[in-house]
Design a protein around this motif. Structure first.
Motif, PDB file in Angstrom:
ATOM      1  N   THR A 196       0.851  -1.086   0.293  1.00 18.77           N
ATOM      2  CA  THR A 196       0.046   0.007   0.060  1.00 18.77           C
ATOM      3  C   THR A 196       0.913   1.219  -0.125  1.00 18.77           C
ATOM      4  N   TYR A 197       0.280   2.327  -0.385  1.00 19.54           N
ATOM      5  CA  TYR A 197       0.961   3.675  -0.162  1.00 19.54           C
ATOM      6  C   TYR A 197       1.665   3.891   1.217  1.00 19.54           C
ATOM      7  N   ASP A 198       0.729   3.427   2.090  1.00 16.93           N
ATOM      8  CA  ASP A 198       1.388   3.673   3.491  1.00 16.93           C
ATOM      9  C   ASP A 198       2.624   2.606   3.991  1.00 16.93           C
ATOM     10  N   MET A 199       2.843   1.535   3.191  1.00 16.38           N
ATOM     11  CA  MET A 199       4.022   0.619   3.394  1.00 16.38           C
ATOM     12  C   MET A 199       5.011   1.269   2.567  1.00 16.38           C
ATOM     13  N   LEU A 200       4.970   1.916   1.525  1.00 12.98           N
ATOM     14  CA  LEU A 200       6.045   2.332   0.703  1.00 12.98           C
ATOM     15  C   LEU A 200       6.500   3.944   0.876  1.00 12.98           C
ATOM     16  N   LYS A 201       5.487   4.808   1.490  1.00 11.88           N
ATOM     17  CA  LYS A 201       5.817   6.200   1.355  1.00 11.88           C
ATOM     18  C   LYS A 201       6.972   6.789   1.798  1.00 11.88           C
ATOM     19  N   ASN A 202       7.873   6.041   2.761  1.00 13.48           N
ATOM     20  CA  ASN A 202       9.130   6.416   3.125  1.00 13.48           C
ATOM     21  C   ASN A 202      10.190   5.991   2.370  1.00 13.48           C
ATOM     22  N   VAL A 203       9.895   5.017   1.281  1.00 12.65           N
ATOM     23  CA  VAL A 203      11.009   4.518   0.375  1.00 12.65           C
ATOM     24  C   VAL A 203      11.201   5.728  -0.744  1.00 12.65           C
ATOM     25  N   ALA A 204      12.419   5.859  -0.637  1.00 15.00           N
ATOM     26  CA  ALA A 204      12.915   7.251  -1.754  1.00 15.00           C
ATOM     27  C   ALA A 204      12.726   6.706  -3.187  1.00 15.00           C
ATOM     28  N   LEU A 205      12.806   5.541  -3.514  1.00 10.38           N
ATOM     29  CA  LEU A 205      12.618   5.241  -4.841  1.00 10.38           C
ATOM     30  C   LEU A 205      11.178   5.070  -5.283  1.00 10.38           C
ATOM     31  N   TYR A 206      10.406   4.774  -4.331  1.00 12.84           N
ATOM     32  CA  TYR A 206       8.924   4.690  -4.563  1.00 12.84           C
ATOM     33  C   TYR A 206       8.432   6.554  -4.680  1.00 12.84           C
ATOM     34  N   ARG A 207       8.978   7.234  -3.980  1.00 12.72           N
ATOM     35  CA  ARG A 207       8.391   8.454  -4.029  1.00 12.72           C
ATOM     36  C   ARG A 207       8.994   9.265  -5.321  1.00 12.72           C
ATOM     37  N   ALA A 208      10.158   8.879  -5.838  1.00 16.86           N
ATOM     38  CA  ALA A 208      10.620   9.145  -7.218  1.00 16.86           C
ATOM     39  C   ALA A 208       9.780   8.592  -8.322  1.00 16.86           C
ATOM     40  N   TRP A 209       9.473   7.338  -8.121  1.00  6.49           N
ATOM     41  CA  TRP A 209       8.551   6.869  -9.195  1.00  6.49           C
ATOM     42  C   TRP A 209       7.213   7.446  -9.152  1.00  6.49           C
ATOM     43  N   ILE A 210       6.587   7.745  -8.088  1.00  6.64           N
ATOM     44  CA  ILE A 210       5.223   8.581  -8.079  1.00  6.64           C
ATOM     45  C   ILE A 210       5.562   9.831  -8.825  1.00  6.64           C
ATOM     46  N   ASP A 211       6.533  10.271  -8.572  1.00  3.87           N
ATOM     47  CA  ASP A 211       6.705  11.691  -9.356  1.00  3.87           C
ATOM     48  C   ASP A 211       7.040  11.565 -10.906  1.00  3.87           C
TER      49      ASP A 211
END
Length: 253
Positions: free
Chosen positions: A132-147
């Motif tokens: 889920t978003y909450d599980m991944l929101k602190n992962v830098a690569l994930y946040r870069a992928w969102i953008d």
């Protein structure tokens, strides 16, 4: 967003190309294909707001009730071809909205058996599948992928370029099938052949984005069990103009 572009010059050029290719024709005959894009019914991971890519899970109990309005709308419609993502949630959706017994009995008509198509799978989220978003929101690569999902690939997952490429290949296969149709099968007065595609939310968004310039990936939010009708005009090999006709809940669908 129901035209390819509002640019009058482009519209004029396309009209002139159509006249030169096949003479002056009425509005309906200008379209070569109608795509009916259906998002699969709800799964547990959809309800829990987990990423769901290639993990092969089925629909929730009660999917038949959720999909009943669409099943009723499809009764009696003729589809020149039926395509379905080969993942379970799409195969189950197809079985509910177009039961095999009805296909065989001819109550819902089809020119041939449904084609299970791996190219219509959702984006593969790799290690993020089931998260889920909450599980991944602190992962830098994930946040870069969102953008920048077009630039960043989920670990162990599928690049955006590969996702887009396989959908281009699917559209190309539609083009090749359409131009191979015998001329006597269709006249200018006929409605364009309709193609049913049972697939995933991300695939529907991306197809609309690819077919309709200016239509962003997030412009659509197809709900589980919802259908979108798109008409296509083949301008030249592998290039289309398109317009959205309606959603499954529209009165004129």
């Amino acid at each position: 967003m129901d035209a390819v572009r509002s640019d009058g010059t482009l519209k004029y050029i396309l009209k002139e190309q159509e006249k030169q290719a096949c003479g002056h024709v009425n509005e309906d005959s200008q379209w070569d294909l109608e795509l009916v894009l259906v998002r699969h019914g709800t799964t547990l991971w959809n309800r829990e707001r987990r990423y769901l890519g290639h993990t092969d899970i089925g629909l929730l109990a009660g999917a038949g009730q959720e999909l009943e309005p669409l099943r009723e709308k499809l009764q009696g419609r003729f589809f020149a071809r039926i395509y379905c993502s080969d993942l379970m949630r799409c195969r189950q959706t197809l079985q509910i909205i177009l039961p095999e017994s009805e296909l065989k009995a001819g109550r819902t008509l089809s020119a041939k058996s449904p084609i299970m198509e791996p190219r219509l799978r959702e984006l593969d989220f790799g290690e993020w599948d089931g998260k889920t978003y909450d599980m991944l929101k602190n992962v830098a690569l994930y946040r870069a992928w969102i953008d920048e999902p077009q630039r960043i690939t989920p670990p162990g997952g599928e690049s955006w370029a590969k996702f887009e490429h396989r959908l281009h290949e699917f559209l190309d296969s539609l083009y090749e099938w359409r131009i191979a149709m015998e001329p006597q099968q269709l006249s200018l007065a006929d409605a364009p052949p309709s193609v049913l595609v049972v697939t995933h939310g991300g695939v529907i968004r991306q197809l609309a984005h690819m077919l309709i310039p200016g239509h962003g990936f997030w412009s659509l939010h197809p709900k589980p069990g919802e259908a979108l009708r798109i008409q296509l005009r083949l301008i030249e090999p592998h290039k289309f103009m398109a317009k959205i006709l309606s959603h499954s809940l529209d009165e004129n669908w």
